[in-house]
Enzyme design. Sequence first.
Site, mmCIF file in Angstrom:
data_model
loop_
_atom_site.group_PDB
_atom_site.id
_atom_site.type_symbol
_atom_site.label_atom_id
_atom_site.label_comp_id
_atom_site.label_asym_id
_atom_site.label_seq_id
_atom_site.Cartn_x
_atom_site.Cartn_y
_atom_site.Cartn_z
ATOM 1 N N GLU A 44 0.671 -1.373 -0.405
ATOM 2 C CA GLU A 44 0.421 -0.346 0.271
ATOM 3 C C GLU A 44 1.080 1.386 -0.187
ATOM 4 O O GLU A 44 2.141 1.217 -0.022
ATOM 5 C CB GLU A 44 -0.774 -0.295 0.927
ATOM 6 C CG GLU A 44 -2.411 -1.430 1.574
ATOM 7 C CD GLU A 44 -2.892 -1.574 2.022
ATOM 8 O OE1 GLU A 44 -2.772 -0.280 3.501
ATOM 9 O OE2 GLU A 44 -3.838 -2.228 1.789
ATOM 10 N N CYS A 53 -1.820 -4.678 -5.564
ATOM 11 C CA CYS A 53 -2.385 -5.763 -5.097
ATOM 12 C C CYS A 53 -1.723 -6.879 -5.281
ATOM 13 O O CYS A 53 -0.436 -7.115 -5.703
ATOM 14 C CB CYS A 53 -3.738 -6.506 -5.813
ATOM 15 S SG CYS A 53 -5.094 -5.328 -5.686
ATOM 16 N N GLU A 55 -1.743 -9.976 -5.727
ATOM 17 C CA GLU A 55 -1.787 -10.696 -7.236
ATOM 18 C C GLU A 55 -1.243 -10.530 -8.771
ATOM 19 O O GLU A 55 -0.087 -10.837 -9.191
ATOM 20 C CB GLU A 55 -3.194 -11.045 -7.977
ATOM 21 C CG GLU A 55 -4.698 -11.697 -7.734
ATOM 22 C CD GLU A 55 -4.855 -10.743 -5.781
ATOM 23 O OE1 GLU A 55 -4.022 -9.701 -5.262
ATOM 24 O OE2 GLU A 55 -5.909 -10.871 -5.735
ATOM 25 N N CYS A 82 -10.227 -9.332 -6.359
ATOM 26 C CA CYS A 82 -10.328 -8.068 -6.998
ATOM 27 C C CYS A 82 -10.955 -8.282 -8.700
ATOM 28 O O CYS A 82 -10.421 -9.010 -8.837
ATOM 29 C CB CYS A 82 -10.428 -6.561 -6.300
ATOM 30 S SG CYS A 82 -9.059 -6.551 -7.572
HETATM 31 N N1 THU Z 1 -6.474 -6.289 -2.283
HETATM 32 C C1 THU Z 1 -5.478 -7.644 -2.770
HETATM 33 O O1 THU Z 1 -3.986 -7.703 -2.166
HETATM 34 N N2 THU Z 1 -6.148 -8.454 -3.879
HETATM 35 C C2 THU Z 1 -7.108 -7.899 -4.723
HETATM 36 O O2 THU Z 1 -7.385 -8.842 -5.610
HETATM 37 C C3 THU Z 1 -8.496 -7.950 -3.388
HETATM 38 C C4 THU Z 1 -7.523 -6.804 -2.509
HETATM 39 C C5 THU Z 1 -5.326 -5.518 -1.504
HETATM 40 C C6 THU Z 1 -5.540 -4.106 -1.820
HETATM 41 C C7 THU Z 1 -5.926 -3.403 -0.408
HETATM 42 O O3 THU Z 1 -3.949 -3.242 -0.475
HETATM 43 C C8 THU Z 1 -6.382 -4.080 0.638
HETATM 44 O O4 THU Z 1 -5.840 -5.515 0.439
HETATM 45 C C9 THU Z 1 -7.269 -3.596 0.940
HETATM 46 O O5 THU Z 1 -8.495 -3.753 -0.146
#
Ligand code: THU
Length: 124
Positions: A44, A53, A55, A82
Amino acid sequence: MSDAELLARADAVAERAYAPYSGFHVGCAVLVRDGTVIEGVNVENAAYPLGVCAERAAFARAVAEGYRPGDFVAAAITASPCGGCRQWLHEMGVGHVVFRNGGRVVTMTTDELLPESFDSSNLT
Ligand code: THU
């Protein structure tokens, strides 16, 4: 490597996520045809939209290592992917995806995760 073992790798690497804003740690482990496992975590940023993310972090590493769509047997994720990551999983041609969702473990193909998806065939 089994799906359960791959998901265990995702669980373990999630501890290394950098998620000080959401507090939500995500791990992704990708199994390549040659048996290699490539891991990613969410990273983040104080400028929230710039976060990445787990992935996408994993697949960016894999591509930098020289792997390409068609090389990826499976991906395991500690959370439901997501929408944007479903597009990435489709682009990467992952065989199947296993992920945790509300206490369940779900296994789906990328077509099931993203039906009628936009891909290179739509660009012609
Ligand atoms: N997040 C992921 O790393 N992968 C996903 O497919 C869903 C969301 C992360 C993004 C963010 O840092 C945290 O989860 C909260 O949304």
